[in-house]
Design a protein around this motif. Structure first.
Motif, PDB file in Angstrom:
ATOM      1  N   HIS A 258       0.842  -1.196   0.000  1.00 10.47           N
ATOM      2  CA  HIS A 258       0.000   0.000   0.000  1.00 10.47           C
ATOM      3  C   HIS A 258       0.873   1.240   0.000  1.00 10.47           C
ATOM      4  N   SER A 259       0.648   2.116  -0.923  1.00 10.16           N
ATOM      5  CA  SER A 259       1.369   3.378  -0.981  1.00 10.16           C
ATOM      6  C   SER A 259       0.508   4.440  -0.309  1.00 10.16           C
ATOM      7  N   TYR A 260       0.949   4.929   0.825  1.00 11.26           N
ATOM      8  CA  TYR A 260       0.189   5.920   1.562  1.00 11.26           C
ATOM      9  C   TYR A 260       0.366   7.294   0.919  1.00 11.26           C
ATOM     10  N   HIS A 261      -0.691   8.091   0.942  1.00 11.29           N
ATOM     11  CA  HIS A 261      -0.612   9.434   0.382  1.00 11.29           C
ATOM     12  C   HIS A 261      -1.654  10.329   1.035  1.00 11.29           C
ATOM     13  N   VAL A 262      -1.446  11.620   0.870  1.00 11.90           N
ATOM     14  CA  VAL A 262      -2.362  12.632   1.382  1.00 11.90           C
ATOM     15  C   VAL A 262      -2.804  13.489   0.205  1.00 11.90           C
ATOM     16  N   ASP A 263      -4.107  13.510  -0.039  1.00 12.10           N
ATOM     17  CA  ASP A 263      -4.663  14.371  -1.086  1.00 12.10           C
ATOM     18  C   ASP A 263      -4.806  15.773  -0.504  1.00 12.10           C
ATOM     19  N   THR A 264      -4.058  16.710  -1.058  1.00 12.47           N
ATOM     20  CA  THR A 264      -3.985  18.069  -0.524  1.00 12.47           C
ATOM     21  C   THR A 264      -4.666  19.050  -1.473  1.00 12.47           C
ATOM     22  N   THR A 265      -5.418  19.986  -0.898  1.00 10.37           N
ATOM     23  CA  THR A 265      -5.996  21.075  -1.675  1.00 10.37           C
ATOM     24  C   THR A 265      -5.622  22.399  -1.024  1.00 10.37           C
TER      25      THR A 265
ATOM     26  N   ALA B 189      -9.834  29.946  -6.666  1.00 10.03           N
ATOM     27  CA  ALA B 189      -9.295  28.742  -7.300  1.00 10.03           C
ATOM     28  C   ALA B 189      -8.841  27.733  -6.246  1.00 10.03           C
ATOM     29  N   VAL B 190      -8.858  26.466  -6.654  1.00 15.71           N
ATOM     30  CA  VAL B 190      -8.416  25.376  -5.785  1.00 15.71           C
ATOM     31  C   VAL B 190      -7.318  24.601  -6.524  1.00 15.71           C
ATOM     32  N   PHE B 191      -6.205  24.390  -5.833  1.00 24.19           N
ATOM     33  CA  PHE B 191      -5.069  23.665  -6.380  1.00 24.19           C
ATOM     34  C   PHE B 191      -4.987  22.312  -5.682  1.00 24.19           C
ATOM     35  N   HIS B 192      -4.919  21.226  -6.447  1.00 24.78           N
ATOM     36  CA  HIS B 192      -4.860  19.866  -5.896  1.00 24.78           C
ATOM     37  C   HIS B 192      -3.460  19.292  -6.097  1.00 24.78           C
ATOM     38  N   TYR B 193      -2.996  18.571  -5.076  1.00 21.24           N
ATOM     39  CA  TYR B 193      -1.694  17.922  -5.181  1.00 21.24           C
ATOM     40  C   TYR B 193      -1.670  16.733  -4.218  1.00 21.24           C
ATOM     41  N   ARG B 194      -1.041  15.640  -4.626  1.00 26.07           N
ATOM     42  CA  ARG B 194      -0.932  14.441  -3.777  1.00 26.07           C
ATOM     43  C   ARG B 194       0.494  14.355  -3.235  1.00 26.07           C
ATOM     44  N   ILE B 195       0.604  14.134  -1.910  1.00 22.65           N
ATOM     45  CA  ILE B 195       1.914  14.086  -1.266  1.00 22.65           C
ATOM     46  C   ILE B 195       2.055  12.802  -0.450  1.00 22.65           C
ATOM     47  N   GLN B 196       3.291  12.493  -0.083  1.00 20.22           N
ATOM     48  CA  GLN B 196       3.600  11.458   0.892  1.00 20.22           C
ATOM     49  C   GLN B 196       4.386  12.112   2.012  1.00 20.22           C
ATOM     50  N   LEU B 197       3.977  11.836   3.244  1.00 18.36           N
ATOM     51  CA  LEU B 197       4.679  12.389   4.401  1.00 18.36           C
ATOM     52  C   LEU B 197       5.780  11.417   4.796  1.00 18.36           C
ATOM     53  N   ARG B 198       7.030  11.814   4.544  1.00 14.72           N
ATOM     54  CA  ARG B 198       8.193  10.970   4.825  1.00 14.72           C
ATOM     55  C   ARG B 198       9.060  11.632   5.883  1.00 14.72           C
ATOM     56  N   GLY B 199       8.483  11.854   7.014  1.00 12.52           N
ATOM     57  CA  GLY B 199       9.174  12.480   8.132  1.00 12.52           C
ATOM     58  C   GLY B 199       8.169  13.299   8.917  1.00 12.52           C
TER      59      GLY B 199
ATOM     60  N   GLU C 148      -6.231  28.629   7.176  1.00 12.14           N
ATOM     61  CA  GLU C 148      -6.795  27.545   7.979  1.00 12.14           C
ATOM     62  C   GLU C 148      -6.238  26.236   7.429  1.00 12.14           C
ATOM     63  N   PHE C 149      -5.898  25.328   8.328  1.00  5.41           N
ATOM     64  CA  PHE C 149      -5.403  24.009   7.958  1.00  5.41           C
ATOM     65  C   PHE C 149      -6.392  22.979   8.490  1.00  5.41           C
ATOM     66  N   HIS C 150      -6.882  22.120   7.616  1.00  5.42           N
ATOM     67  CA  HIS C 150      -7.856  21.106   7.995  1.00  5.42           C
ATOM     68  C   HIS C 150      -7.328  19.714   7.625  1.00  5.42           C
ATOM     69  N   PRO C 151      -6.453  19.154   8.488  1.00  4.17           N
ATOM     70  CA  PRO C 151      -5.956  17.805   8.205  1.00  4.17           C
ATOM     71  C   PRO C 151      -6.946  16.748   8.682  1.00  4.17           C
ATOM     72  N   GLN C 152      -7.171  15.747   7.871  1.00  4.37           N
ATOM     73  CA  GLN C 152      -7.933  14.561   8.243  1.00  4.37           C
ATOM     74  C   GLN C 152      -7.045  13.370   7.897  1.00  4.37           C
ATOM     75  N   LEU C 153      -6.169  13.045   8.835  1.00  4.22           N
ATOM     76  CA  LEU C 153      -5.124  12.061   8.593  1.00  4.22           C
ATOM     77  C   LEU C 153      -5.242  10.879   9.556  1.00  4.22           C
ATOM     78  N   THR C 154      -4.895   9.710   9.066  1.00  7.62           N
ATOM     79  CA  THR C 154      -4.826   8.509   9.889  1.00  7.62           C
ATOM     80  C   THR C 154      -3.521   7.792   9.570  1.00  7.62           C
ATOM     81  N   PRO C 155      -3.004   7.010  10.522  1.00  7.35           N
ATOM     82  CA  PRO C 155      -1.766   6.270  10.232  1.00  7.35           C
ATOM     83  C   PRO C 155      -1.962   5.295   9.084  1.00  7.35           C
ATOM     84  N   ALA C 156      -0.979   5.210   8.219  1.00  6.29           N
ATOM     85  CA  ALA C 156      -1.017   4.275   7.087  1.00  6.29           C
ATOM     86  C   ALA C 156      -0.821   2.866   7.598  1.00  6.29           C
ATOM     87  N   HIS C 157      -1.435   1.912   6.944  1.00  9.21           N
ATOM     88  CA  HIS C 157      -1.312   0.498   7.350  1.00  9.21           C
ATOM     89  C   HIS C 157      -0.392  -0.225   6.416  1.00  9.21           C
TER      90      HIS C 157
END
Length: 128
Positions: free
Chosen positions: A30-37, A67-77, A119-128
């Motif tokens: 599983h490749s974990y990622h965060v969909d960011t806007t 406008a809304v900018f979308h980008y997918r990231i991986q948190l590596r740290g 404003e920052f609205h994170p909805q994050l869970t640990p990757a499995h």
């Protein structure tokens, strides 16, 4: 030995089953990622938008009002989020966001507001 005999030997020896199991386990990783806007509600276009997150960054040359900018990231740290952009009249805006832990997945919404705020609205869970 011919090629077809080699293939038959692999099938009989159980090597094929083992190789198949390995391939399926690799494919199931599983490749974990965060969909960011990033949404611009500042009331004016912004230039040179940059979002810094642990171990990397992303951005856009400009972001129009609404406008809304979308980008997918991986948190590596582990570390803080930071946003910077150029507002009208070449005013540099720098905003510190929350800290985010490594190996999270989910969504992150960043809303740019008037007066150099966000404003920052994170909805994050640990990757499995």
């Amino acid at each position: 030995m011919t090629f077809s005999r080699e293939i038959a030997k692999i099938f009989r020896g159980g090597t094929f089953a083992c190789a198949t199991a390995i391939l399926f386990s690799i494919a199931a990783c599983h490749s974990y990622h965060v969909d960011t806007t990033v949404e611009n509600r500042t009331g004016a276009p912004v230039q040179l938008l940059e979002v810094d997150y642990p171990s990397a960054s992303f951005g856009a040359d400009n972001l129009d009002v609404g406008a809304v900018f979308h980008y997918r990231i991986q948190l590596r740290g582990d570390g803080p989020l930071k946003v910077q952009y150029t507002a009208p009249e070449s005013h540099q805006v720098q905003i510190d966001g929350p800290a985010v832990p490594e190996r999270q997945e989910g969504t992150l919404q960043i809303v740019l507001l008037p007066g150099g705020k966000a404003e920052f609205h994170p909805q994050l869970t640990p990757a499995h």
